[in-house]
Write a protein that holds these residues in place. Structure first.
Motif, mmCIF file in Angstrom:
data_model
loop_
_atom_site.group_PDB
_atom_site.id
_atom_site.type_symbol
_atom_site.label_atom_id
_atom_site.label_comp_id
_atom_site.label_asym_id
_atom_site.label_seq_id
_atom_site.Cartn_x
_atom_site.Cartn_y
_atom_site.Cartn_z
ATOM 1 N N LEU A 63 -4.503 -10.382 0.082
ATOM 2 C CA LEU A 63 -5.650 -11.060 0.686
ATOM 3 C C LEU A 63 -6.092 -10.438 2.002
ATOM 4 C CD1 LEU A 63 -4.682 -14.829 0.140
ATOM 5 C CD2 LEU A 63 -6.168 -13.388 -1.288
ATOM 6 N N THR A 64 -5.255 -9.619 2.616
ATOM 7 C CA THR A 64 -5.518 -9.163 3.976
ATOM 8 C C THR A 64 -6.167 -7.790 4.013
ATOM 9 O OG1 THR A 64 -3.337 -8.138 4.221
ATOM 10 C CG2 THR A 64 -3.519 -10.461 4.807
ATOM 11 N N SER A 65 -6.910 -7.557 5.088
ATOM 12 C CA SER A 65 -7.591 -6.262 5.237
ATOM 13 C C SER A 65 -6.606 -5.139 5.503
ATOM 14 C CB SER A 65 -8.614 -6.335 6.374
ATOM 15 O OG SER A 65 -7.976 -6.538 7.624
ATOM 16 N N GLY A 66 -5.444 -5.447 6.070
ATOM 17 C CA GLY A 66 -4.420 -4.422 6.276
ATOM 18 C C GLY A 66 -3.522 -4.247 5.076
ATOM 19 N N GLY A 67 -3.282 -5.329 4.341
ATOM 20 C CA GLY A 67 -2.425 -5.241 3.166
ATOM 21 C C GLY A 67 -3.043 -4.431 2.045
ATOM 22 N N LYS A 68 -4.340 -4.552 1.859
ATOM 23 C CA LYS A 68 -4.995 -3.864 0.749
ATOM 24 C C LYS A 68 -4.872 -2.340 0.816
ATOM 25 C CE LYS A 68 -8.285 -7.643 0.213
ATOM 26 N NZ LYS A 68 -9.686 -8.073 0.447
ATOM 27 N N PRO A 69 -5.099 -1.694 1.983
ATOM 28 C CA PRO A 69 -4.905 -0.236 2.024
ATOM 29 C C PRO A 69 -3.469 0.185 1.718
ATOM 30 C CG PRO A 69 -6.200 -0.955 3.902
ATOM 31 C CD PRO A 69 -5.666 -2.200 3.240
ATOM 32 N N MET A 70 -2.489 -0.633 2.147
ATOM 33 C CA MET A 70 -1.102 -0.291 1.846
ATOM 34 C C MET A 70 -0.808 -0.455 0.360
ATOM 35 S SD MET A 70 1.099 -1.641 5.132
ATOM 36 C CE MET A 70 0.294 -3.219 5.434
ATOM 37 N N LEU A 71 -1.290 -1.530 -0.231
ATOM 38 C CA LEU A 71 -1.119 -1.710 -1.676
ATOM 39 C C LEU A 71 -1.828 -0.614 -2.456
ATOM 40 C CD1 LEU A 71 -1.676 -5.572 -2.003
ATOM 41 C CD2 LEU A 71 0.503 -4.343 -2.192
ATOM 42 N N ALA A 72 -3.014 -0.229 -1.996
ATOM 43 C CA ALA A 72 -3.790 0.794 -2.700
ATOM 44 C C ALA A 72 -3.074 2.130 -2.739
ATOM 45 C CB ALA A 72 -5.164 0.951 -2.036
ATOM 46 N N ASP A 73 -2.224 2.390 -1.747
ATOM 47 C CA ASP A 73 -1.527 3.673 -1.671
ATOM 48 C C ASP A 73 -0.181 3.659 -2.392
ATOM 49 O OD1 ASP A 73 -1.813 6.362 -0.552
ATOM 50 O OD2 ASP A 73 -0.005 5.895 0.591
ATOM 51 N N LEU A 74 0.266 2.498 -2.839
ATOM 52 C CA LEU A 74 1.519 2.439 -3.589
ATOM 53 C C LEU A 74 1.338 3.061 -4.972
ATOM 54 C CD1 LEU A 74 2.822 -1.219 -2.977
ATOM 55 C CD2 LEU A 74 3.808 0.896 -2.064
ATOM 56 N N PRO A 75 2.397 3.614 -5.533
ATOM 57 C CA PRO A 75 2.326 4.043 -6.941
ATOM 58 C C PRO A 75 2.027 2.850 -7.838
ATOM 59 C CG PRO A 75 4.294 4.926 -5.862
ATOM 60 C CD PRO A 75 3.693 3.922 -4.911
ATOM 61 N N ALA A 76 1.347 3.099 -8.941
ATOM 62 C CA ALA A 76 0.939 2.020 -9.837
ATOM 63 C C ALA A 76 2.126 1.209 -10.333
ATOM 64 C CB ALA A 76 0.157 2.596 -11.018
ATOM 65 N N ASP A 77 3.266 1.873 -10.607
ATOM 66 C CA ASP A 77 4.420 1.134 -11.111
ATOM 67 C C ASP A 77 5.016 0.231 -10.036
ATOM 68 O OD1 ASP A 77 5.319 3.268 -9.597
ATOM 69 O OD2 ASP A 77 6.974 3.774 -10.942
ATOM 70 N N ALA A 78 4.911 0.638 -8.768
ATOM 71 C CA ALA A 78 5.409 -0.206 -7.681
ATOM 72 C C ALA A 78 4.547 -1.448 -7.531
ATOM 73 C CB ALA A 78 5.429 0.581 -6.374
ATOM 74 N N ARG A 79 3.231 -1.293 -7.662
ATOM 75 C CA ARG A 79 2.340 -2.457 -7.613
ATOM 76 C C ARG A 79 2.597 -3.384 -8.796
ATOM 77 N NH1 ARG A 79 -1.502 1.152 -6.310
ATOM 78 N NH2 ARG A 79 -2.434 1.070 -8.391
ATOM 79 N N ALA A 80 2.800 -2.779 -9.973
ATOM 80 C CA ALA A 80 3.064 -3.598 -11.158
ATOM 81 C C ALA A 80 4.328 -4.432 -10.971
ATOM 82 C CB ALA A 80 3.191 -2.702 -12.382
ATOM 83 N N GLU A 81 5.331 -3.846 -10.332
ATOM 84 C CA GLU A 81 6.573 -4.578 -10.082
ATOM 85 C C GLU A 81 6.345 -5.714 -9.078
ATOM 86 O OE1 GLU A 81 11.103 -3.747 -8.380
ATOM 87 O OE2 GLU A 81 9.778 -2.072 -8.920
ATOM 88 N N LEU A 82 5.558 -5.441 -8.023
ATOM 89 C CA LEU A 82 5.285 -6.479 -7.022
ATOM 90 C C LEU A 82 4.600 -7.697 -7.634
ATOM 91 C CD1 LEU A 82 3.954 -4.740 -3.764
ATOM 92 C CD2 LEU A 82 6.092 -6.001 -4.067
ATOM 93 N N TYR A 83 3.711 -7.465 -8.600
ATOM 94 C CA TYR A 83 2.910 -8.551 -9.144
ATOM 95 C C TYR A 83 3.298 -8.916 -10.577
ATOM 96 C CZ TYR A 83 0.374 -7.986 -4.864
ATOM 97 O OH TYR A 83 0.063 -7.930 -3.528
ATOM 98 N N ALA A 84 4.506 -8.523 -10.975
ATOM 99 C CA ALA A 84 5.026 -8.927 -12.287
ATOM 100 C C ALA A 84 5.195 -10.445 -12.317
ATOM 101 C CB ALA A 84 6.356 -8.239 -12.554
ATOM 102 N N PRO A 85 4.869 -11.087 -13.415
ATOM 103 C CA PRO A 85 4.914 -12.562 -13.480
ATOM 104 C C PRO A 85 6.257 -13.149 -13.066
ATOM 105 C CG PRO A 85 3.791 -11.677 -15.399
ATOM 106 C CD PRO A 85 4.343 -10.501 -14.653
ATOM 107 N N GLU A 86 7.359 -12.472 -13.419
ATOM 108 C CA GLU A 86 8.680 -13.036 -13.115
ATOM 109 C C GLU A 86 8.953 -13.129 -11.617
ATOM 110 O OE1 GLU A 86 9.241 -8.691 -14.523
ATOM 111 O OE2 GLU A 86 8.087 -10.488 -15.123
ATOM 112 N N ARG A 87 8.290 -12.285 -10.805
ATOM 113 C CA ARG A 87 8.481 -12.359 -9.355
ATOM 114 C C ARG A 87 7.748 -13.552 -8.743
ATOM 115 N NH1 ARG A 87 7.085 -9.517 -5.592
ATOM 116 N NH2 ARG A 87 8.959 -9.365 -4.348
ATOM 117 N N TRP A 88 6.882 -14.172 -9.497
ATOM 118 C CA TRP A 88 6.040 -15.242 -8.967
ATOM 119 C C TRP A 88 6.382 -16.593 -9.579
ATOM 120 C CZ3 TRP A 88 1.999 -14.370 -5.346
ATOM 121 C CH2 TRP A 88 1.911 -13.027 -4.923
ATOM 122 N N GLU A 89 7.570 -16.681 -10.165
ATOM 123 C CA GLU A 89 7.990 -17.964 -10.714
ATOM 124 C C GLU A 89 8.071 -18.997 -9.596
ATOM 125 O OE1 GLU A 89 11.571 -17.692 -12.926
ATOM 126 O OE2 GLU A 89 10.790 -16.228 -14.368
#
Length: 260
Positions: free
Chosen positions: A139-165
């Motif tokens: 949601l943040t203006s600083g978080g988005k550039p950092m997320l954008a620079d992560l490898p796709a698999d790292a982002r997928a892991e961060l937002y995998a459904p099981e992490r958000w139970e």
């Protein structure tokens, strides 16, 4: 969204700020704490004593106060954060002088961001310091550039459904997030308008060290003062600030990898 309560207790606020200072910056003396919080030494001592009692702080043989077991960061992490904060502060002040709004540095912590440095705008109506606060990275203006620079698999892991139970309602629409991050990569900056705090708009740019965007610099302002025609000036000022912080940080750490 986070809005300061009307019934905020100053003593509680000071204690929380102090816990964050110890966690992020490391050991402090009573005099240093009094100066940082703008309180009397006796007040600083009482605050520190209560934090020691509750294990948020401990007093070392050198009479300085250290993070206690409740808030101690992983070994080495606080050293790196302290260096980044120290290097960034003068550049944040320059950024504030250029744009007249509050400036911040934040780092990624899982799927959250943590604010580690702030310099407030001199204007009476301003966004206050966000040091120590955490917000969802997507949601943040600083978080988005950092997320954008992560490898796709790292982002997928961060937002995998099981992490958000247990907090499924907070999990973003991953496809929509990926589209948004693609825009951020193309533009080189991100905007957060009222998404984390009502009445606050922020513009952020990633802070790159070596090959990794490990932090971000943001400018925060009251939404009523945000105008589209200011965007070019703010983004240009952010570009100068991130360039200068990256240069000084690289020189300070002699090119060594400092994060992660």
């Amino acid at each position: 969204m986070k809005n300061k309560p009307h019934y905020a207790l100053q003593s509680v606020d000071h204690a929380l700020q102090l816990a964050v200072i110890l966690q992020v910056e490391g050991p402090q003396t009573v005099t240093e704490v009094a100066r940082r919080l703008d309180v009397a030494r006796s007040t600083a001592h009482r605050l520190l004593s209560m934090l020691v009692y509750r294990d948020f702080a401990r007093q070392g043989p050198d009479r300085r106060y250290y993070p206690g077991p409740v808030i101690s960061l992983e070994a080495g992490g606080s050293d790196h954060t302290a260096v980044l904060r120290e290097v960034s502060m003068p550049h944040l002040q320059v950024l504030v002088d250029r744009v007249g709004e509050t400036a911040n540095v934040l780092v990624l912590a899982g799927d959250y961001v943590r604010f580690i440095a702030s310099v407030e705008s001199p204007q009476a109506f301003r966004v206050g310091s966000r040091e120590g606060m955490v917000f969802p990275a997507h949601l943040t203006s600083g978080g988005k550039p950092m997320l954008a620079d992560l490898p796709a698999d790292a982002r997928a892991e961060l937002y995998a459904p099981e992490r958000w139970e247990g907090r499924e309602d907070e999990r973003p629409d991953v496809d929509a997030l990926e589209r948004e991050l693609e825009v951020v990569r193309r533009r080189g900056f991100a905007i957060n308008r009222d998404r984390t705090e009502t009445g606050v708009t922020a513009i952020g740019r990633g802070l790159r060290v070596g090959e990794q965007t490990s932090a971000a610099v943001t400018v925060s302002m009251p939404t009523v003062r945000f105008q589209e025609d200011r965007l070019v000036d703010v983004v240009s000022a952010l570009a100068l600030a991130t360039r200068d912080i990256e240069h000084d940080l690289e020189a300070r750490l002699h090119g060594e990898r400092w994060w992660g």
